[in-house]
Design a protein around this motif. Structure first.
Motif, PDB file in Angstrom:
ATOM      1  N   UNK A 272       0.722  -1.222  -0.052  1.00 18.48           N
ATOM      2  CA  UNK A 272      -0.393  -0.075   0.069  1.00 18.48           C
ATOM      3  C   UNK A 272       1.737   1.057  -0.038  1.00 18.48           C
ATOM      4  N   UNK A 273       0.353   1.884  -0.914  1.00 17.90           N
ATOM      5  CA  UNK A 273       1.958   3.309  -1.477  1.00 17.90           C
ATOM      6  C   UNK A 273       1.631   3.850  -0.214  1.00 17.90           C
ATOM      7  N   UNK A 274       1.019   4.526   0.525  1.00 20.68           N
ATOM      8  CA  UNK A 274       1.703   5.388   1.527  1.00 20.68           C
ATOM      9  C   UNK A 274       2.367   4.702   2.784  1.00 20.68           C
ATOM     10  N   UNK A 275       2.223   3.086   2.912  1.00 20.69           N
ATOM     11  CA  UNK A 275       2.739   2.338   3.714  1.00 20.69           C
ATOM     12  C   UNK A 275       3.979   2.103   3.768  1.00 20.69           C
ATOM     13  N   UNK A 276       4.432   2.051   1.785  1.00 22.67           N
ATOM     14  CA  UNK A 276       4.688   1.580   1.369  1.00 22.67           C
ATOM     15  C   UNK A 276       6.486   2.529   1.631  1.00 22.67           C
ATOM     16  N   UNK A 277       5.681   3.756   1.519  1.00 21.53           N
ATOM     17  CA  UNK A 277       6.600   5.301   1.182  1.00 21.53           C
ATOM     18  C   UNK A 277       7.321   5.695   2.591  1.00 21.53           C
ATOM     19  N   UNK A 278       6.726   5.530   3.895  1.00 19.97           N
ATOM     20  CA  UNK A 278       6.934   4.941   5.066  1.00 19.97           C
ATOM     21  C   UNK A 278       8.590   4.674   5.281  1.00 19.97           C
ATOM     22  N   UNK A 279       7.756   3.392   4.895  1.00 17.30           N
ATOM     23  CA  UNK A 279       9.150   1.917   5.000  1.00 17.30           C
ATOM     24  C   UNK A 279      10.370   2.618   4.210  1.00 17.30           C
ATOM     25  N   UNK A 280       9.686   3.288   3.181  1.00 14.01           N
ATOM     26  CA  UNK A 280      11.210   3.896   1.993  1.00 14.01           C
ATOM     27  C   UNK A 280      11.929   4.897   3.074  1.00 14.01           C
ATOM     28  N   UNK A 281      10.836   5.834   3.413  1.00 12.04           N
ATOM     29  CA  UNK A 281      11.847   6.199   4.387  1.00 12.04           C
ATOM     30  C   UNK A 281      11.794   6.618   6.041  1.00 12.04           C
ATOM     31  N   UNK A 282      11.765   5.165   6.392  1.00 13.20           N
ATOM     32  CA  UNK A 282      12.413   4.382   8.088  1.00 13.20           C
ATOM     33  C   UNK A 282      13.419   4.840   8.428  1.00 13.20           C
ATOM     34  N   UNK A 283      14.766   4.271   7.708  1.00  9.52           N
ATOM     35  CA  UNK A 283      15.395   4.727   9.106  1.00  9.52           C
ATOM     36  C   UNK A 283      15.668   6.545   8.831  1.00  9.52           C
ATOM     37  N   UNK A 284      15.742   7.253   8.031  1.00 11.58           N
ATOM     38  CA  UNK A 284      15.482   8.899   8.776  1.00 11.58           C
ATOM     39  C   UNK A 284      14.393   8.964  10.179  1.00 11.58           C
ATOM     40  N   UNK A 285      13.408   8.082  10.130  1.00 11.39           N
ATOM     41  CA  UNK A 285      12.079   7.543  11.382  1.00 11.39           C
ATOM     42  C   UNK A 285      13.008   7.335  12.244  1.00 11.39           C
ATOM     43  N   UNK A 286      13.793   6.343  12.160  1.00  9.40           N
ATOM     44  CA  UNK A 286      14.660   5.429  13.111  1.00  9.40           C
ATOM     45  C   UNK A 286      15.601   6.739  14.032  1.00  9.40           C
ATOM     46  N   UNK A 287      16.395   7.023  13.155  1.00 12.49           N
ATOM     47  CA  UNK A 287      17.093   7.879  13.221  1.00 12.49           C
ATOM     48  C   UNK A 287      17.056   8.755  13.999  1.00 12.49           C
ATOM     49  N   UNK A 288      15.952   9.841  13.507  1.00  9.28           N
ATOM     50  CA  UNK A 288      15.686  11.047  13.861  1.00  9.28           C
ATOM     51  C   UNK A 288      14.843  10.930  15.058  1.00  9.28           C
ATOM     52  N   UNK A 289      13.996  10.405  15.582  1.00  5.50           N
ATOM     53  CA  UNK A 289      13.097  10.345  16.209  1.00  5.50           C
ATOM     54  C   UNK A 289      13.289  10.281  17.765  1.00  5.50           C
ATOM     55  N   UNK A 290      14.240  10.211  18.395  1.00  2.00           N
ATOM     56  CA  UNK A 290      15.015  10.370  19.349  1.00  2.00           C
ATOM     57  C   UNK A 290      15.450  11.796  19.929  1.00  2.00           C
ATOM     58  N   UNK A 291      15.983  12.251  18.787  1.00  2.00           N
ATOM     59  CA  UNK A 291      16.568  13.065  18.963  1.00  2.00           C
ATOM     60  C   UNK A 291      15.055  14.285  18.673  1.00  2.00           C
ATOM     61  N   UNK A 292      14.732  13.941  18.011  1.00  5.68           N
ATOM     62  CA  UNK A 292      12.496  14.726  17.566  1.00  5.68           C
ATOM     63  C   UNK A 292      12.017  15.049  19.065  1.00  5.68           C
ATOM     64  N   UNK A 293      11.952  13.721  20.120  1.00  6.25           N
ATOM     65  CA  UNK A 293      11.212  13.329  21.019  1.00  6.25           C
ATOM     66  C   UNK A 293      12.292  14.743  22.249  1.00  6.25           C
ATOM     67  N   UNK A 294      13.870  14.583  22.052  1.00  8.06           N
ATOM     68  CA  UNK A 294      13.565  15.694  22.895  1.00  8.06           C
ATOM     69  C   UNK A 294      13.553  16.981  23.129  1.00  8.06           C
TER      70      UNK A 294
END
Length: 355
Positions: A272-294
């Protein structure tokens, strides 16, 4: 290997990143985050093994050229945003960032956190998995590019055996600390299973009753073990090991089926395209999620005098800007770099043919 561009595999990445978000933002006792990390490890080893074998079996193969190709692709994909994040956090003059900066720069975050027996700086606590990945990259290409498939498969089995041996050592000694699993050998089983899944993907993707049992039974046991409590340190090691190991075969089967394209239903759901796109950017999501929380914690405290507390509000407040920033990072940094590298490779290939 073309599998790394299959949309449904990106769907698996997207689901995994939701697991990370849930554990880190909603319920830190949830094992979904651990399950997501193990999924990333299995999927990474599956794809990397395929990519390396493709390089090894290519016409005109040379060992050094293949190594250079592999490391250049990995570096181009992972390093720019990673180092940009580290330098950005260091520029904010967070003392704890500076204390372990060398380890983070050298992809030794797992060693830093394991030796320190704590999670400081917590804004980089998640980078231990990226360090394990890079440590895997330092060894695995040397094996795959220099060995036949049978030997590579045996090496993957050996990696699993090493992980089991380390868990056995914990059982014998009765010692199990939270940070012990940060040492690379404790992730060798997931990486080994991912590599073996590539070699046996045809068998794993073949519809059969046994495959169904191999998915349902470990999943059911994994769910039941989450309700198990014990004060016996040795029994705790067994439970922890099973919670880490039981999901590996279902993951391998899911990845093999998805990569083979033999399940139209999975292809539609995971692709499903939105889901696949999120997977495509998942490296960034993983990398940024704690700094974004801070960052969001600071903003809400300074502007609204509101302490951000763990729960679904935190999930919404942090996940949305994390995804938005990751999409921006993908479109403005990661994707242009990939396009530039692809164009450079194509020009080099054309120049070789012309000569």
């Amino acid at each position: 290997m073309a599998a790394d561009r299959i949309r449904a595999l990106d769907g698996i990445r997207a689901i995994a990143i939701f697991g990370v978000f849930y554990t880190h933002f909603v319920d830190d006792n949830s094992l979904l985050g651990d399950l997501a990390v193990r999924t990333f490890f299995v999927l990474s080893a599956f794809l990397i093994t395929g990519n390396l074998i493709e390089l090894r079996d290519a016409k005109g193969f040379t060992y050094l050229a293949a190594l250079q190709n592999f490391y250049a692709r990995r570096a181009g994909r992972l390093l720019p945003t990673y180092y940009a994040l580290l330098l950005g956090l260091a520029a904010l003059d967070l003392v704890t960032i500076h204390d372990g900066l060398f380890y983070h720069l050298a992809f030794l975050s797992n060693i830093w956190f394991a030796m320190g027996m704590n999670w400081n700086p917590w804004v980089l606590a998640h980078t231990w998995t990226l360090s394990v990945e890079w440590q895997f990259y330092l060894i695995w290409p040397l094996i795959v590019l220099s060995c036949a498939n049978r030997s590579v498969a045996l090496a993957a089995g050996g990696a699993i055996a090493i992980a089991v041996a380390f868990w056995l050592a914990c059982f014998v000694t009765g010692y199990y600390a939270e940070q012990v699993v940060l040492w690379p050998p404790f992730s060798f089983d997931a990486l080994g299973v991912g590599a073996l899944a590539f070699f046996f993907s045809g068998v794993l993707a073949r519809p059969s009753r046994m495959r169904l049992i191999a998915v349902i039974l470990p999943t059911a046991l994994w769910g039941a073990l989450q309700l198990f409590e014990t004060s016996d340190p040795r029994l705790l090691v067994v439970v922890k090991f099973l919670l880490q190991a039981l999901p590996l075969l279902p993951m391998a089967i899911l990845i093999a089926v998805t990569a083979s394209g033999t399940s139209p239903v999975l292809d539609r759901i995971l692709g499903f395209r939105p889901l696949a796109y999120l997977g495509r950017i998942s490296y960034g999501c993983y990398l940024y999620h704690f700094p974004m929380l801070w960052l969001m914690m600071q903003i809400l405290w300074w502007v609204f005098d509101y302490p951000l507390e763990r729960g679904f509000i935190e999930l919404v407040v942090v996940a949305i800007p994390t995804i938005a920033f990751s999409a921006l990072s993908w479109e403005m940094i990661e994707r242009p770099i990939q396009k530039w590298r692809t164009g450079s490779r194509q020009k080099a290939a054309q120049a070789k043919k012309a000569v």
